[in-house]
Each structure stands twice: as C-alpha cells, then as structure tokens.
Design a protein around this motif. Structure first.
Motif, mmCIF file in Angstrom:
data_model
loop_
_atom_site.group_PDB
_atom_site.id
_atom_site.type_symbol
_atom_site.label_atom_id
_atom_site.label_comp_id
_atom_site.label_asym_id
_atom_site.label_seq_id
_atom_site.Cartn_x
_atom_site.Cartn_y
_atom_site.Cartn_z
ATOM 1 N N ALA A 217 0.863 -1.176 0.000
ATOM 2 C CA ALA A 217 0.000 0.000 0.000
ATOM 3 C C ALA A 217 0.899 1.224 0.000
ATOM 4 O O ALA A 217 1.683 1.434 0.923
ATOM 5 C CB ALA A 217 -0.908 0.000 1.223
ATOM 6 N N THR A 218 0.813 2.032 -1.051
ATOM 7 C CA THR A 218 1.741 3.148 -1.208
ATOM 8 C C THR A 218 1.120 4.513 -0.926
ATOM 9 O O THR A 218 1.778 5.391 -0.383
ATOM 10 C CB THR A 218 2.317 3.168 -2.635
ATOM 11 O OG1 THR A 218 1.236 3.245 -3.576
ATOM 12 C CG2 THR A 218 3.158 1.923 -2.904
ATOM 13 N N VAL A 219 -0.131 4.701 -1.333
ATOM 14 C CA VAL A 219 -0.788 6.009 -1.228
ATOM 15 C C VAL A 219 -2.247 5.812 -0.832
ATOM 16 O O VAL A 219 -2.902 4.874 -1.302
ATOM 17 C CB VAL A 219 -0.724 6.769 -2.568
ATOM 18 C CG1 VAL A 219 -1.505 8.083 -2.502
ATOM 19 C CG2 VAL A 219 0.715 7.052 -2.973
ATOM 20 N N ILE A 220 -2.749 6.717 0.000
ATOM 21 C CA ILE A 220 -4.178 6.759 0.322
ATOM 22 C C ILE A 220 -4.704 8.131 -0.080
ATOM 23 O O ILE A 220 -4.118 9.158 0.253
ATOM 24 C CB ILE A 220 -4.444 6.505 1.820
ATOM 25 C CG1 ILE A 220 -4.018 5.070 2.183
ATOM 26 C CG2 ILE A 220 -5.914 6.728 2.166
ATOM 27 C CD1 ILE A 220 -4.162 4.750 3.648
ATOM 28 N N GLY A 221 -5.807 8.133 -0.830
ATOM 29 C CA GLY A 221 -6.400 9.373 -1.306
ATOM 30 C C GLY A 221 -7.458 9.889 -0.336
ATOM 31 O O GLY A 221 -8.481 9.241 -0.122
ATOM 32 N N ASP A 222 -7.194 11.046 0.241
ATOM 33 C CA ASP A 222 -8.064 11.616 1.273
ATOM 34 C C ASP A 222 -8.714 12.894 0.729
ATOM 35 O O ASP A 222 -8.175 13.983 0.867
ATOM 36 C CB ASP A 222 -7.229 11.907 2.523
ATOM 37 C CG ASP A 222 -8.048 12.450 3.688
ATOM 38 O OD1 ASP A 222 -9.304 12.416 3.609
ATOM 39 O OD2 ASP A 222 -7.446 12.932 4.663
#
Length: 229
Positions: A217-222
């Motif tokens: 898991a590299t990026v989470i879009g918030d």
C-alpha cells in the motif's frame, strides 16, 4: 490447479508515460514534483481529447484502462526535454516542477524520444519541510514505512489521484476539476496511516515491479467528499 487469471493481465498492456523536467541547475522540489504528477494525470484524464469518444486520446486510454494501470516516470533536461515537449501530450507546471504526460503507449512500444530517457536519477529533495495542507485540500498520503525514489513516488501519486477521482460522486469531480485539481502530497505519520488504512478511502496497492514489494500500500487518497460524516 492453476490460480485464476486476472482479466486485466489477458488484455494488451499499455503504460501512461510521464516526464519530469529535471535541469541540473534548478531541480524541482520533491513535493512539487509529486503534486505535479498527480495533477498532470487528473488533467489528462479529464481533457476532451480523452473524454470525448472521438478524441485523439480516447481509444488509447480505453485500451490502457482495460489492462493494468501502469505509469512510468522518466526525466529529461535541455534538448531531451524539448524533444519530449514536441510530442503529443500536455504539460502541467506546479510551483518549481514541470511534468508532461503523454497518451498511453504499448508496454514495449515507446516512442524513441521517450524510450531513450532515463527512469533512474530522480532522487529529489525538499529544501524545507512542506507545510501542513490548507483545510479542505485533498491530500494524497504516502506510506511512511516505504522508501521510494521521486520517480516511483510520482507514479504512485498519479495512481492515487486517479483512484480518488474515480471514487468521487460526479458533482464532486466537477467541482474539483473546475478548481484546477488543488491537492497536496504529504507523508503520513504511522498513526495517521493506520487510521486512514481503516477508513475506506482509496488505497493504491503497487504491483511490485520496482522498488517495493508486490501489493504494498503506497498512497491513500483523502478527499473531503469521501470522508464519512
């Protein structure tokens, strides 16, 4: 018994090329480059040449999204950049960073002037720690447990922006686009990352071709429109 095959792997594979301008005398700030990459992907995906069924890029984008959503970032300077900028695509300038995105190409069929560009050597830094994002700004949070070159992270923020945009309701997409896709890229604290990972927000899981382990898991879009009340 063989494992089931993902239908995306059976489709012809394409890649979305991005090129960051990296002049020796004036390299971009790392965070600016990561944000520019994300905004370039969003601008490309919402350009009429992509969205219009008769648009010049529509068919290539459709073929690309049928397979794995691959993005590769290369670097260019001087004459290399001028040759890249002459190719079909669009350029996004964001503070100190300039990124050009091109229509998807076959995985093994890059145009010569892009194929000759280097993938490595994108170890950028921030001269000062980036400030906290302004309230209400969509944020692409990087996994604090991973170490990635700027080029790899730029591809990941591009993925994160794309997944975040796809998850939004139509009205929120339009508002974000009309505003010019404001966003921030920041590295989450371990505590924030754990909270975000359980929040149901869009998460990029990398295929693991380079730099990180498969399914990392590299990026989470918030995005504010995706947060629960």
């Amino acid at each position: 018994m063989s494992a089931p095959t993902d239908p995306r792997d059976a489709a012809p594979q394409y890649v979305l090329p991005l090129v960051v301008r990296l002049e020796r005398a004036e390299p971009p700030e790392r965070t600016d480059a990561l944000e520019a990459s994300a905004r370039a992907v969003l601008t490309f995906l919402t350009d009429p040449r992509t969205t219009d069924p008769a648009g010049d890029w529509h068919d290539a984008v459709h073929a690309w999204t049928d397979g794995r959503i691959r993005k590769v970032v290369r670097r260019a300077r001087g004459a290399e950049w001028r040759r890249a900028e002459a190719l079909d695509g669009l350029t996004v300038r964001h503070r100190s960073a300039t990124v050009r995105v091109f229509p998807p190409v076959p995985l093994d069929g890059w145009p010569r002037d892009l194929a000759r560009l280097q993938v490595g050597g994108t170890d950028l830094d921030d001269t000062e720690p980036p400030a906290a994002p302004a309230a209400g700004t969509p944020v692409l949070w990087l996994n604090p447990a991973l170490t990635m070159t700027a080029g790899k992270a730029m591809a990941q923020t591009g993925h994160g922006a794309q997944l975040t945009y796809a998850a939004l309701p139509a009205a929120a997409r339009e508002i974000w686009a009309d505003a010019g896709f404001p966003l921030a890229v920041r590295t989450a604290s371990p505590e924030r990352w754990r909270h975000l990972a359980g929040s149901g927000l869009p998460v990029v899981h990398d295929a693991g071709f380079t730099e990180v382990a498969p399914n990392s898991a590299t990026v989470i879009g918030d995005h504010p429109a995706l947060r629960l009340p």
